[in-house]
Scaffold this motif. Structure first.
Motif, PDB file in Angstrom:
ATOM      1  N   GLY A 113      17.713   9.973  13.033  1.00  0.00           N
ATOM      2  CA  GLY A 113      17.804   8.425  12.684  1.00  0.00           C
ATOM      3  C   GLY A 113      19.097   7.887  13.233  1.00  0.00           C
ATOM      4  N   LYS A 114      19.108   6.592  12.935  1.00  0.00           N
ATOM      5  CA  LYS A 114      20.484   5.795  13.432  1.00  0.00           C
ATOM      6  C   LYS A 114      21.846   6.234  12.883  1.00  0.00           C
ATOM      7  CE  LYS A 114      22.259   1.161  13.936  1.00  0.00           C
ATOM      8  NZ  LYS A 114      23.481   1.410  13.380  1.00  0.00           N
ATOM      9  N   ALA A 115      21.667   6.868  11.503  1.00  0.00           N
ATOM     10  CA  ALA A 115      22.973   7.325  10.915  1.00  0.00           C
ATOM     11  C   ALA A 115      23.458   8.419  11.496  1.00  0.00           C
ATOM     12  CB  ALA A 115      22.492   7.698   9.344  1.00  0.00           C
ATOM     13  N   SER A 116      22.526   9.320  11.966  1.00  0.00           N
ATOM     14  CA  SER A 116      23.015  10.404  12.718  1.00  0.00           C
ATOM     15  C   SER A 116      23.472  10.441  14.079  1.00  0.00           C
ATOM     16  CB  SER A 116      21.878  11.624  12.780  1.00  0.00           C
ATOM     17  OG  SER A 116      21.364  12.079  11.354  1.00  0.00           O
ATOM     18  N   LEU A 117      22.868   9.418  14.720  1.00  0.00           N
ATOM     19  CA  LEU A 117      23.326   8.827  16.035  1.00  0.00           C
ATOM     20  C   LEU A 117      24.531   8.494  15.912  1.00  0.00           C
ATOM     21  CD1 LEU A 117      20.201   7.497  17.832  1.00  0.00           C
ATOM     22  CD2 LEU A 117      21.300   9.400  18.427  1.00  0.00           C
ATOM     23  N   ASP A 118      24.928   7.572  14.936  1.00  0.00           N
ATOM     24  CA  ASP A 118      26.275   6.994  14.676  1.00  0.00           C
ATOM     25  C   ASP A 118      27.350   7.886  14.359  1.00  0.00           C
ATOM     26  OD1 ASP A 118      27.869   4.596  14.039  1.00  0.00           O
ATOM     27  OD2 ASP A 118      28.202   5.690  12.304  1.00  0.00           O
ATOM     28  N   ALA A 119      26.803   8.995  13.808  1.00  0.00           N
ATOM     29  CA  ALA A 119      27.792  10.068  13.182  1.00  0.00           C
ATOM     30  C   ALA A 119      28.368  10.696  14.414  1.00  0.00           C
ATOM     31  CB  ALA A 119      26.976  10.807  12.334  1.00  0.00           C
ATOM     32  N   VAL A 120      27.414  11.231  15.509  1.00  0.00           N
ATOM     33  CA  VAL A 120      27.886  12.088  16.584  1.00  0.00           C
ATOM     34  C   VAL A 120      28.582  11.186  17.539  1.00  0.00           C
ATOM     35  CG1 VAL A 120      25.959  13.726  16.099  1.00  0.00           C
ATOM     36  CG2 VAL A 120      25.514  11.852  17.796  1.00  0.00           C
ATOM     37  N   LEU A 121      28.544   9.848  17.404  1.00  0.00           N
ATOM     38  CA  LEU A 121      29.257   8.964  18.470  1.00  0.00           C
ATOM     39  C   LEU A 121      30.557   8.297  17.866  1.00  0.00           C
ATOM     40  CD1 LEU A 121      26.099   7.477  20.370  1.00  0.00           C
ATOM     41  CD2 LEU A 121      27.523   9.306  21.111  1.00  0.00           C
ATOM     42  N   HIS A 122      30.539   8.534  16.384  1.00  0.00           N
ATOM     43  CA  HIS A 122      31.862   8.111  15.863  1.00  0.00           C
ATOM     44  C   HIS A 122      32.302   9.023  15.020  1.00  0.00           C
ATOM     45  CE1 HIS A 122      31.017   4.214  17.851  1.00  0.00           C
ATOM     46  NE2 HIS A 122      29.773   4.470  17.423  1.00  0.00           N
ATOM     47  N   PRO A 123      32.339  10.365  15.066  1.00  0.00           N
ATOM     48  CA  PRO A 123      32.540  11.268  14.060  1.00  0.00           C
ATOM     49  C   PRO A 123      34.048  11.024  13.422  1.00  0.00           C
ATOM     50  CG  PRO A 123      33.307  12.002  16.350  1.00  0.00           C
ATOM     51  CD  PRO A 123      32.709  10.599  16.601  1.00  0.00           C
ATOM     52  N   ILE A 124      34.225  11.618  12.276  1.00  0.00           N
ATOM     53  CA  ILE A 124      35.561  11.568  11.340  1.00  0.00           C
ATOM     54  C   ILE A 124      36.546  12.565  12.240  1.00  0.00           C
ATOM     55  CG2 ILE A 124      36.510  12.282   9.358  1.00  0.00           C
ATOM     56  CD1 ILE A 124      34.358  11.332   7.874  1.00  0.00           C
ATOM     57  N   ASP A 125      37.748  12.230  12.466  1.00  0.00           N
ATOM     58  CA  ASP A 125      38.823  12.925  13.055  1.00  0.00           C
ATOM     59  C   ASP A 125      39.236  14.012  12.027  1.00  0.00           C
ATOM     60  OD1 ASP A 125      40.598  14.189  14.582  1.00  0.00           O
ATOM     61  OD2 ASP A 125      41.835  12.522  14.667  1.00  0.00           O
ATOM     62  N   THR A 126      38.980  15.225  12.266  1.00  0.00           N
ATOM     63  CA  THR A 126      39.105  16.418  11.154  1.00  0.00           C
ATOM     64  C   THR A 126      39.733  17.574  11.649  1.00  0.00           C
ATOM     65  OG1 THR A 126      38.226  17.598   9.155  1.00  0.00           O
ATOM     66  CG2 THR A 126      36.541  17.101  10.930  1.00  0.00           C
ATOM     67  N   HIS A 127      40.230  18.486  11.014  1.00  0.00           N
ATOM     68  CA  HIS A 127      40.569  19.819  11.537  1.00  0.00           C
ATOM     69  C   HIS A 127      39.730  20.705  10.832  1.00  0.00           C
ATOM     70  CE1 HIS A 127      44.264  18.481  13.093  1.00  0.00           C
ATOM     71  NE2 HIS A 127      44.712  17.949  12.082  1.00  0.00           N
ATOM     72  N   ALA A 128      38.559  20.401  10.057  1.00  0.00           N
ATOM     73  CA  ALA A 128      37.763  21.318   9.503  1.00  0.00           C
ATOM     74  C   ALA A 128      36.664  22.095  10.534  1.00  0.00           C
ATOM     75  CB  ALA A 128      36.823  20.737   8.527  1.00  0.00           C
ATOM     76  N   LEU A 129      36.793  23.432  10.281  1.00  0.00           N
ATOM     77  CA  LEU A 129      35.638  24.131  11.219  1.00  0.00           C
ATOM     78  C   LEU A 129      34.647  24.699  10.558  1.00  0.00           C
ATOM     79  CD1 LEU A 129      38.794  26.070  13.319  1.00  0.00           C
ATOM     80  CD2 LEU A 129      37.168  24.189  14.114  1.00  0.00           C
TER      81      LEU A 129
END
Length: 355
Positions: A283-299
């Motif tokens: 859906g739109k929320a997942s598309l938005d997530a991968v194109l505007h991800p949070i900048d994190t150090h988590a792996l």
């Protein structure tokens, strides 16, 4: 003779007045069509439609309906489709509805995270929807849509669609396809910089994984950030949903260690990088997530058992989280922790993401 003329005119006026009064009454008289539906077939004339309504007791008679329709300039504006008229409507309102084409519409819900196979099942189960792709292979469906050679997974936007009598399953698929392509391009055009995707399709693939990984909209940008960090470092994504997709019909609701080790084109435990295609319809929320991800150090991340996840930057922290949330607080060996460390004093629940 001249004396008879006024009488004739008077009589004519009386007839016209009576006729006009009747037509006005017929035009505005409340009808009781009930809850039935009425089908206007393609090519049906207004006269034929009025005759059918009269026979079914909706109109008192058909002639006045036809005559008034022509007088109002709408004698040839009948729209094909399925109609339902509410009780208390007048003949004028009935005509206005079929002229405007306000037909009965049925909802069809295509859910975020469903696969193409599930989309087809929903289409096949939809009432009053002509089925034209039921026995076709996914490849043949894409050919009928004019997209020969494309893999269908992920290419259709999950949403609630409304269809009317006469529309086909292929028409809904065409609409869902166009909607996904439009949204994907719009989102791609405003993406963040320095993302590890070569093209919008790769973003779509990761969005489908995000869609299957978490139902929490507020977590999706964080999960995307973790996967992007792993892609940049050349680490395997190790996403369970990709393994499940690769298992196909062999999946029975549980993933075993041997399933994680089984090599398929979709296993992100045995292959680095993204799988070859999406694994679901994001859906739109997942598309938005991968194109505007949070900048994190988590792996790493592990399910907490409450619908959310615990995110870790180091393997040691992740292994402790696995013990806490996955192993009921008991120190055991698992793939990323072959030598058990003393278990932290914590409570448990959830499912793990391995490194």
């Amino acid at each position: 003779m001249h004396k008879k003329l006024p009488k004739a005119i008077t009589a004519l006026l009386v007839v016209v007045t009576i006729g006009a009064t009747y037509l006005f009454w017929a035009w505005s008289h409340s009808l009781t069509p009930g809850a039935e539906t009425y089908l206007v077939k393609s090519g049906m004339t207004l006269r034929g439609f009025a005759r059918e309504l009269s026979q079914r007791g909706v109109l008192l008679e058909s002639h006045s309906f036809v005559w008034l329709a022509y007088v109002s300039g709408h004698g040839r504006d009948l729209k094909a489709g399925e109609y339902q008229f509410r009780d208390g409507m007048s003949a004028r309102e009935v005509l206005d509805q079929v002229i405007a084409g306000r037909v009965v519409e049925y909802p069809l819900v295509l859910v975020e995270g469903w696969t193409f196979k599930q989309f087809l099942q929903a289409l096949n189960n939809a009432p009053k929807l002509p089925h034209t792709v039921t026995n076709l292979s996914p490849r043949a469906v894409m050919e009928k849509l004019g997209h020969a050679g494309q893999h269908p997974e992920g290419m259709f936007y999950p949403d609630t669609y409304y269809y009317s009598s006469g529309q086909t399953d292929l028409a809904i698929l065409a609409l869902a396809y166009e909607k996904m392509q439009t949204l994907l391009q719009q989102q791609w055009d405003i993406r963040d910089g320095n993302l590890p995707y070569k093209n919008p399709y790769e973003a779509l693939i990761l969005a489908s994984i995000i869609e299957r990984e978490t139902g929490r909209v507020d977590e999706r940008r964080m999960v995307a950030g973790v996967f992007i960090n792993r892609l940049r470092r050349g680490m395997k994504l190790q996403s369970d949903p990709t393994v499940i997709y690769g298992m196909g019909d062999a999946y029975r609701g549980n993933i075993r260690l041997k399933d994680l080790r089984q090599h398929t084109p979709y296993s992100t435990y045995t292959r680095a990088g993204l799988p070859p295609t999406p694994i679901a319809m994001p859906g739109k929320a997942s598309l938005d997530a991968v194109l505007h991800p949070i900048d994190t150090h988590a792996l790493y991340f592990v399910a907490r058992g409450d619908g959310g996840h615990y995110f870790s930057e180091t393997l040691v922290e992740h292994n402790d989280a696995v013990v806490k949330y996955q192993l009921n607080g008991k120190a055991k060996r698992f793939s990323s922790n072959p030598v058990p460390r003393p278990a932290p004093n914590t409570q448990a629940g959830g499912a793990a993401k391995l490194p």
